[in-house]
Design a protein around this motif. Structure first.
Motif, PDB file in Angstrom:
ATOM      1  N   PHE A  27      -0.692  -3.264  44.050  1.00  0.00           N
ATOM      2  CA  PHE A  27      -0.929  -2.812  45.239  1.00  0.00           C
ATOM      3  C   PHE A  27      -0.533  -1.389  45.727  1.00  0.00           C
ATOM      4  N   LEU A  28      -1.225  -0.376  46.279  1.00  0.00           N
ATOM      5  CA  LEU A  28      -0.605   0.835  47.127  1.00  0.00           C
ATOM      6  C   LEU A  28      -1.160   0.732  48.402  1.00  0.00           C
ATOM      7  N   LYS A  29      -0.180   0.675  49.089  1.00  0.00           N
ATOM      8  CA  LYS A  29      -0.544   0.780  50.787  1.00  0.00           C
ATOM      9  C   LYS A  29      -0.825   2.191  51.069  1.00  0.00           C
ATOM     10  N   VAL A  30      -1.593   2.575  51.648  1.00  0.00           N
ATOM     11  CA  VAL A  30      -1.958   4.061  52.162  1.00  0.00           C
ATOM     12  C   VAL A  30      -2.582   4.083  53.372  1.00  0.00           C
ATOM     13  N   ILE A  31      -2.363   5.062  53.672  1.00  0.00           N
ATOM     14  CA  ILE A  31      -2.943   5.652  55.136  1.00  0.00           C
ATOM     15  C   ILE A  31      -4.256   6.357  55.097  1.00  0.00           C
ATOM     16  N   VAL A  32      -5.169   5.922  55.888  1.00  0.00           N
ATOM     17  CA  VAL A  32      -6.552   6.534  55.612  1.00  0.00           C
ATOM     18  C   VAL A  32      -7.025   7.450  56.727  1.00  0.00           C
ATOM     19  N   PHE A  33      -7.249   8.689  56.608  1.00  0.00           N
ATOM     20  CA  PHE A  33      -7.603   9.486  57.498  1.00  0.00           C
ATOM     21  C   PHE A  33      -8.731  10.207  57.146  1.00  0.00           C
ATOM     22  N   GLN A  34      -9.111  10.866  58.149  1.00  0.00           N
ATOM     23  CA  GLN A  34     -10.830  11.504  58.025  1.00  0.00           C
ATOM     24  C   GLN A  34     -10.665  13.200  57.973  1.00  0.00           C
ATOM     25  N   LEU A  35     -11.112  13.961  57.380  1.00  0.00           N
ATOM     26  CA  LEU A  35     -11.300  15.110  57.311  1.00  0.00           C
ATOM     27  C   LEU A  35     -12.700  15.599  56.968  1.00  0.00           C
ATOM     28  N   ASN A  36     -13.255  16.132  57.943  1.00  0.00           N
ATOM     29  CA  ASN A  36     -14.964  16.829  57.822  1.00  0.00           C
ATOM     30  C   ASN A  36     -15.884  15.483  57.342  1.00  0.00           C
ATOM     31  N   GLY A  37     -15.407  14.502  57.811  1.00  0.00           N
ATOM     32  CA  GLY A  37     -16.326  13.408  57.868  1.00  0.00           C
ATOM     33  C   GLY A  37     -15.842  12.594  56.398  1.00  0.00           C
ATOM     34  N   LYS A  38     -15.188  12.982  55.733  1.00  0.00           N
ATOM     35  CA  LYS A  38     -14.716  12.285  54.370  1.00  0.00           C
ATOM     36  C   LYS A  38     -13.320  11.445  54.780  1.00  0.00           C
ATOM     37  N   GLU A  39     -13.221  10.412  53.880  1.00  0.00           N
ATOM     38  CA  GLU A  39     -11.977   9.862  54.039  1.00  0.00           C
ATOM     39  C   GLU A  39     -11.072  10.109  52.886  1.00  0.00           C
ATOM     40  N   TYR A  40      -9.748  10.248  53.403  1.00  0.00           N
ATOM     41  CA  TYR A  40      -8.624  10.636  52.302  1.00  0.00           C
ATOM     42  C   TYR A  40      -7.749   9.644  52.488  1.00  0.00           C
ATOM     43  N   THR A  41      -6.763   9.469  51.577  1.00  0.00           N
ATOM     44  CA  THR A  41      -5.398   8.317  51.905  1.00  0.00           C
ATOM     45  C   THR A  41      -4.558   9.416  51.200  1.00  0.00           C
ATOM     46  N   ILE A  42      -3.354   8.778  51.863  1.00  0.00           N
ATOM     47  CA  ILE A  42      -2.013   9.071  51.230  1.00  0.00           C
ATOM     48  C   ILE A  42      -0.878   7.863  51.350  1.00  0.00           C
ATOM     49  N   PRO A  43      -0.051   7.762  50.349  1.00  0.00           N
ATOM     50  CA  PRO A  43       0.569   6.574  50.269  1.00  0.00           C
ATOM     51  C   PRO A  43       1.314   6.607  51.568  1.00  0.00           C
ATOM     52  N   VAL A  44       1.615   5.261  52.041  1.00  0.00           N
ATOM     53  CA  VAL A  44       2.377   5.013  53.339  1.00  0.00           C
ATOM     54  C   VAL A  44       3.710   5.335  53.168  1.00  0.00           C
ATOM     55  N   HIS A  45       4.391   5.170  51.994  1.00  0.00           N
ATOM     56  CA  HIS A  45       5.898   5.505  52.007  1.00  0.00           C
ATOM     57  C   HIS A  45       5.946   6.952  52.061  1.00  0.00           C
ATOM     58  N   GLN A  46       5.113   7.814  51.962  1.00  0.00           N
ATOM     59  CA  GLN A  46       5.246   9.162  52.360  1.00  0.00           C
ATOM     60  C   GLN A  46       4.970   9.561  53.880  1.00  0.00           C
ATOM     61  N   VAL A  47       4.613   8.619  54.575  1.00  0.00           N
ATOM     62  CA  VAL A  47       4.252   8.914  56.035  1.00  0.00           C
ATOM     63  C   VAL A  47       5.539   8.519  56.942  1.00  0.00           C
ATOM     64  N   ASP A  51      -4.589  -1.750  51.752  1.00  0.00           N
ATOM     65  CA  ASP A  51      -4.035  -2.226  50.486  1.00  0.00           C
ATOM     66  C   ASP A  51      -4.995  -1.647  49.175  1.00  0.00           C
ATOM     67  N   ILE A  52      -4.528  -0.940  48.358  1.00  0.00           N
ATOM     68  CA  ILE A  52      -5.523  -0.518  47.417  1.00  0.00           C
ATOM     69  C   ILE A  52      -5.062  -0.792  46.028  1.00  0.00           C
TER      70      ILE A  52
END
Lengths: 155, 670
Positions: free
Chosen positions: A7-27, A101-102
């Protein structure tokens, strides 16, 4: 162990109505928008620098970096501070409020039909029920070479 | 031994002594007649010997010991100073250096020193065997000798004339004596009642620190007779033996052997030490006026970091107090600002070291290199007193070494070639350091062959550093900069000295990592100048805050000459640039609003507010909208992501928590 690793823990954020993610360990953290000091002579998507608890941190408007129209700052706008290869950079996003968790197995590498953004910054996409999450490759997003290229073009 | 708490001090001090030996040896080479220089070298060698013996580094002390013998011979004019002798002494200093470095890196400091020791012995015995036999003989006989210098001798002679007696008193403590220092103290008290102690071996300090075996010797000037002296000393308990003898001062070497048998060879070396120390008594007195302690640089860094935070908070407090307008608060904050200013200058000063620390190893290096390369080079050093932050000093040594090696190897030609070119066969190398603005410049200039543009280009093209087409359009300076690309070496043959293909690129990156720049200026057959620019200090600077439209910028005070307000109609146009006449000088204007792409928000008025900045002999007038004031700020980097931004050297956090950019006056002037 194995299960956790898949599993990969990610942060979900929005840009222009779409959903993007980056791994939480990079945040590093998620901040509300604060005053940004403009830095001249940088790429247009570099909005400037902020004082992040005593550390001068550059801010990138992720919308502009991905070729979407500039963001309009509102109550939802957030700055995600990310750390990649010794660089701390803040990313302006339309909103960030989800942690997921993805299962790594459901990440699809082919980023076709994602839309307007530069394809190489996309690491993969995830279909989750009705949601479509774009997993960003932060190294590419913040690649210095790229920034240099952009600077040269501008000059 | 590795965990010895004194190891660090030992290494530091050894390095210092080696350095001073090097310096004085070079000096001696120029003034072979000046025996006071020999004394200085002797002192260092001697201290080094004592220290290394105490620390248990046998080879080190063996070699210094032999060196000392030679130096002693020189001092007593038994051995002549000539090139051969100096070479060997230089060699032995090299060996010593290698050993100390070995110890510093955790080794045992062992090294094959027999050969050098032999050579030293050769000098020592070759020149004069009879008179010099004195000392080794005495060592062999394990007798104790006591040497005195001119100064002491005069005292002794005078006291003799006044009818006083000079005694040599040897006191031996019992082997099981527990409080040696206390006994020594008591003996000295007795002695001082009787007369005056002129000299003691080991020195009083060493005695107090119990740095002696069982016995010590003092020279006593007294009116009492021998028996009385002996008796009185015996009253102190735990004394094994007291031997009092008359001290004769007629012998040339002013030494006196003891009838007592004593197998402590330690004492012999101590004798020599005391001899040395008395010889340098006057210098020591001068030095004690300026006490120093050694502090780990990490602690200074920690202090600096804490202080940086304090400065930011101070800025914030100043702002709050001016908003609240409370008299008592304002007064306190003002006072605090003053103290913090003082504190800052102290902290910064603590970290400043003169360039000398780096420069002083170069004369030696140049001497050696020019010999190795069969070249004649005269080195001149200017501005060694220029001060730089310690962290910068630590890093800049190696790049400079490299640049100097390059100048000698590739720059300065062989004497024949120089003559063919109609130049003085002896080449010149100038090392110059100076302050300008908030930077320190270090220039390495030689009058050698210069950089051959075509050769560089050929090489760069063949090494695929640039393409042929690219090279055609390059300016000379751009071509010169190619030699700092990685994998580039211009020497036709690879030599020991330089030209391993690594180096110049490392030099460049080291200097850049320190926030500095390096530029090359060269003229074929006239020589090259490598100019290194370094920031003076790394963290806190004094700036002038200015406003351009609605944005605030900081300009380092150190590059500001003054501020001025001029009328718009005073601005003239020259070469399509706007300039003003400022005190008889034409100063170009730099419109910050345009350079920094500041968005317009309000109209300009009919006056220009100018900040006149200067770098070396160039000036520029920065056009701003208003001056805010002077402030101490902590320099922060913009981070890797934004490094290399034009005209911005960093950022700082203001009292209101916002970030202001610090302008790079260097870039704005050019």
């Amino acid at each position: 162990m194995e299960e956790r690793n898949s599993f990969l823990k990610v942060i979900v954020f929005q840009l222009n109505g779409k959903e993007y993610t980056i791994p939480v360990h990079q945040v590093g953290s998620i901040e509300r928008v604060m005053p940004i000091t403009r830095v001249p002579g940088t790429a247009p998507f570099v909005k400037g620098v902020i004082n992040l608890r005593g550390i001068v941190t550059p801010i990138v408007d992720l919308r502009e970096r991905l070729g979407i129209d500039a963001a309009r700052v509102n109550e939802q706008t957030r700055i995600i501070t990310a750390k990649v290869a010794d660089m701390a950079v803040g990313l302006i996003v339309d909103g960030a409020n989800d942690l997921l968790d993805i299962n790594k197995e459901v990440i699809e590498p082919s980023p076709e039909a994602v839309g307007t953004e530069n394809l190489e910054v996309v690491q993969g996409v995830v279909h989750l029920e009705r949601r479509l999450l774009v997993l960003l490759n932060l190294e590419k997003v913040l690649s210095i070479d790229d920034v240099d290229d952009l600077k040269k073009v501008k000059l | 031994m590795d965990n010895n708490p004194y190891l660090e001090v030992f290494i530091d001090e050894s390095k210092e002594h080696l350095q001073s030996m090097n310096d004085y040896l070079l000096w001696l080479e120029k003034n072979p007649e000046d025996l006071s220089i020999v004394n200085e070298i002797f002192r260092s060698a001697h201290t080094l010997k004592g220290m290394s013996a105490t620390m248990g580094y046998q080879d080190l002390s063996k070699l210094t010991h032999q060196m000392e013998n030679v130096l002693d011979g020189v001092r007593n004019e038994r051995i002549k100073v000539d090139a051969e002798m100096l070479d060997i002494v230089f060699d032995s200093v090299d060996d010593l250096e290698a050993m100390v470095m070995d110890i510093a890196t955790g080794g045992a400091g062992n090294r094959e020193v027999k050969q050098v020791v032999k050579m030293l012995e050769g000098i020592e015995t070759g020149e004069e065997s009879t008179t010099f036999a004195l000392e080794p003989d005495h060592t062999a006989n394990t007798s104790v000798s006591l040497s005195i210098d001119e100064f002491t001798r005069t005292i002794l002679e005078q006291s003799k004339e006044q009818g006083q007696q000079n005694y040599r008193v040897e006191v031996t403590l019992r082997e099981n004596c527990l409080l040696k220092a206390a006994r020594v103290y008591m003996v000295f008290e007795v002695l001082e009642q009787l007369g005056e102690v002129i000299l003691s071996v080991p020195t009083v300090e060493q005695l107090e620190n119990e740095e002696f075996e069982q016995s010590f010797i003092v020279l006593l000037v007294t009116t009492s007779d021998m028996e009385e002296v002996e008796k009185k000393i015996h009253k102190v308990s735990e004394i094994d033996r007291v031997a009092v003898a008359e001290f004769l001062i007629d012998s040339r070497s002013t030494e006196l052997s003891s009838p007592e048998e004593n197998n402590s060879s330690e004492l012999v070396s101590n004798n020599r030490k005391s001899e040395e120390e008395t010889a340098s008594e006057k210098t020591n007195h001068k030095q004690t006026g300026n006490k120093t302690i050694r502090i780990n640089i990490d602690r200074l860094d920690a202090l600096m970091n804490l202080f940086e935070e304090l400065v930011i908070d101070k800025g914030r407090l100043e702002q709050i107090s001016s908003e609240l307008n409370d008299a008592a608060l304002q007064e306190t904050v003002e006072h605090m600002s003053r103290i913090s200013g003082d504190l800052q200058s102290i902290i910064l000063n603590m970290r400043m070291v003169p360039m000398e620390q780096v420069f002083n190893r170069f004369p030696r290096m140049v001497r050696q290199l020019s010999r190795d390369l069969n070249k004649q080079v005269s080195l001149s050093i200017v501005g060694a007193e220029t001060e730089l932050d310690r962290t910068v000093i630590d890093e800049i040594g190696d790049p400079l070494v490299h640049l100097i090696r390059n100048a000698l190897d590739h720059g300065i030609e062989s004497p024949d070639e120089r003559e063919r070119k109609g130049k003085n066969p002896s080449g010149k190398l100038e090392l110059k350091a100076f302050h300008s603005g908030n930077h320190v410049y270090i220039e390495i200039a030689d009058d050698g062959a210069g950089i051959n543009r075509d050769k560089v280009i050929r090489k760069a093209v063949s090494n695929h550093v640039v393409t042929e087409n690219q090279s055609l359009n390059m300016s000379n300076n751009q071509v010169y900069e190619l030699i700092m690309e990685s994998g580039f070496s211009t020497a036709d043959e690879v030599s020991d000295v330089s030209g391993r293909g690594v180096g110049m690129d490392v030099v460049k990156s080291t200097i850049e990592s320190l926030g500095g720049t390096i530029t090359i200026d060269s003229e074929l057959d006239r020589g090259s100048t490598f100019s290194v620019q370094l920031p003076l200090t790394l963290s806190i600077i004094s700036v002038m805050l200015v406003e351009v439209q609605k944005e605030k910028f900081a300009i380092p005070i150190s590059s500001i000459m003054e501020t001025a307000i001029v009328k718009k109609e005073d601005v003239m146009s020259a070469h399509r640039k706007q300039v003003i006449d400022f005190r008889g000088k034409v100063v170009p204007l730099v419109f910050l609003k345009e350079v920094l792409e500041v968005p317009s928000s309000h109209q300009e008025d009919e006056y220009f507010s100018l900040v006149i900045i200067r770098e070396k002999d160039k000036m520029a007038g920065l056009v701003v909208d208003s001056f805010i004031g002077q402030q101490e700020v902590v320099l922060k980097s913009l981070g890797n992501y934004l490094s290399g931004t034009y005209a911005i050297s960093g950022a700082t956090i203001l009292g209101d928590g916002q970030v202001a950019l610090i302008l790079d006056s260097h870039a704005l002037i050019h």
